[in-house]
Design an enzyme around this catalytic site. Sequence first.
Site, mmCIF file in Angstrom:
data_model
loop_
_atom_site.group_PDB
_atom_site.id
_atom_site.type_symbol
_atom_site.label_atom_id
_atom_site.label_comp_id
_atom_site.label_asym_id
_atom_site.label_seq_id
_atom_site.Cartn_x
_atom_site.Cartn_y
_atom_site.Cartn_z
ATOM 1 N N ALA A 1 10.993 68.106 16.029
ATOM 2 C CA ALA A 1 10.115 68.861 17.031
ATOM 3 C C ALA A 1 9.169 68.432 16.890
ATOM 4 O O ALA A 1 7.943 68.276 17.229
ATOM 5 C CB ALA A 1 9.234 69.574 15.607
ATOM 6 N N GLY A 2 9.268 67.439 17.990
ATOM 7 C CA GLY A 2 8.762 66.206 18.869
ATOM 8 C C GLY A 2 9.245 66.639 21.112
ATOM 9 O O GLY A 2 9.238 67.898 21.114
ATOM 10 N N GLY A 3 8.655 65.530 21.620
ATOM 11 C CA GLY A 3 9.029 65.693 22.355
ATOM 12 C C GLY A 3 9.827 66.491 23.580
ATOM 13 O O GLY A 3 10.034 67.168 24.710
ATOM 14 N N THR B 1 20.890 63.793 22.298
ATOM 15 C CA THR B 1 19.767 63.449 23.080
ATOM 16 C C THR B 1 19.680 61.933 23.543
ATOM 17 O O THR B 1 18.605 61.899 24.284
ATOM 18 C CB THR B 1 18.302 64.177 22.779
ATOM 19 O OG1 THR B 1 17.472 63.466 21.934
ATOM 20 C CG2 THR B 1 18.407 65.672 22.773
ATOM 21 N N LYS C 1 2.068 63.810 29.185
ATOM 22 C CA LYS C 1 2.910 64.983 29.318
ATOM 23 C C LYS C 1 1.952 66.067 29.107
ATOM 24 O O LYS C 1 1.937 67.640 29.701
ATOM 25 C CB LYS C 1 4.261 65.142 28.648
ATOM 26 C CG LYS C 1 5.437 64.324 29.578
ATOM 27 C CD LYS C 1 6.224 64.661 28.297
ATOM 28 C CE LYS C 1 7.935 64.300 28.963
ATOM 29 N NZ LYS C 1 9.162 64.802 28.217
ATOM 30 N N SER D 1 5.443 61.140 32.492
ATOM 31 C CA SER D 1 6.217 61.013 31.080
ATOM 32 C C SER D 1 5.104 60.648 30.238
ATOM 33 O O SER D 1 4.331 60.640 30.251
ATOM 34 C CB SER D 1 7.073 60.426 31.302
ATOM 35 O OG SER D 1 8.045 59.985 30.511
#
Length: 310
Positions: A154-156, A254, A93, A89
Site C-alpha cells: 500500500a506504498g509508493g 514490481t 513525490k 522520484s
Amino acid sequence: MTDERNNDILPVKISGVTGPVTGWLDGHTILLGLFADPIRHSVSPTMHNNAFAKLGLNGAYLCFEIGPDRIGDAVSALRTLDMRGANVSMPNKQAIIPYLDKLDPAAEICGAVNTVVNEHGLLTGYTTDGTGWLRSLKEDGQDVKGKVMTLAGAGGAAIPIAVAAAMGGAREIRIFNIHDRNWEPAKEKVAAINEATSCVCSLNPMEDKEAFKQSIAESAIYCDATGVGMPPLDDMSLVEDPSWLHEDMVVSDTVYEPRETKLMRIARQAGVKHVYNGLGMVVGQGAEAFKLWTGQEMPVEYIKEIVAKA
C-alpha cells in the site's frame, strides 16, 4: 550513448519548438530532468536520451539530486528555464504538489506525482507509475478490465497501480498490507478510489494469511508491489507455495533487480502462463511520461533491450 539516428534531418516539435535536428545539443535542445535523492542509480536518463536519439528528437534528460528542502527551488528553475518537464522520484513525490498548478485525476487520488509537464509556465502533475504497469500488461495482451485483482502493498508503487487498475476497469481490487505507516493513508486512498470509479476496492490485513491466500486463488491478477523479492529480501516471497496460484492468472512483481524473483520462480513452478518482473513497469512509466512530453510513442522494445543491459 551511441547515435542511432540515420543521416536524415528529422522535424522536431516539442513544447512549441519546430526545426531540424542539427546535433545533440544546440540552441533548440529541449531540457528535461529527474528530481530525486539519491539519484545516480537511475535508468531514466538511459531510457529517455536513447529514445530521443532513436526518434531523432532534439532533447536532453539530466539528473538533479534534489530533496524536499530544495524542491520548491527546483520547480522555480523548471519554470524559469522553460524546461519541458521533469520526472520526480523519492522523496519528492508528495513534496512537489504544493508548487504545481494542477494535478491530473490519478495523481490527485494518489496524492503523489512522478511526472511534471510544463506548458510554458503552467505545470501539471501526473502519476505514470500505475499507467506504466497497466501498459506493460497490455503490451503482452493482458488487461484488468472486469477482473478481480489482489495487490500486495500500500506504498509508493502499490497505490498508483491500484488507481490505474480501477480507472482501467478492474471489477475488484483487494489490497493487502501490514499495519505499518502506509495503513491509514491507504484507507483514504481506497475510499477515494471507490468514490471516483466503479471498482470495488478494499484494504485488508496482510497478517490474515488465510484471507490473503484465498483472495489470490479467486483473482485473475496478483501483483506484488512491495519490496519483498529485492535485496536484502531476495530469498523471500509473500506467496509461500505454488498451490496458492493457478495457471491462467497473471502474476506481476514490481521488482526488476533481480530479474527473476522468488515469487516469479514459484509462479513458474505453478505453471502460471503470464509472469512478469518490474522491468516492463519501469519502461512503461517512462514511456507514458515520454508521450506526455513529446506527443510521441517511446520505442519501447528498443529501450527495454538497452535498459536490460544497463
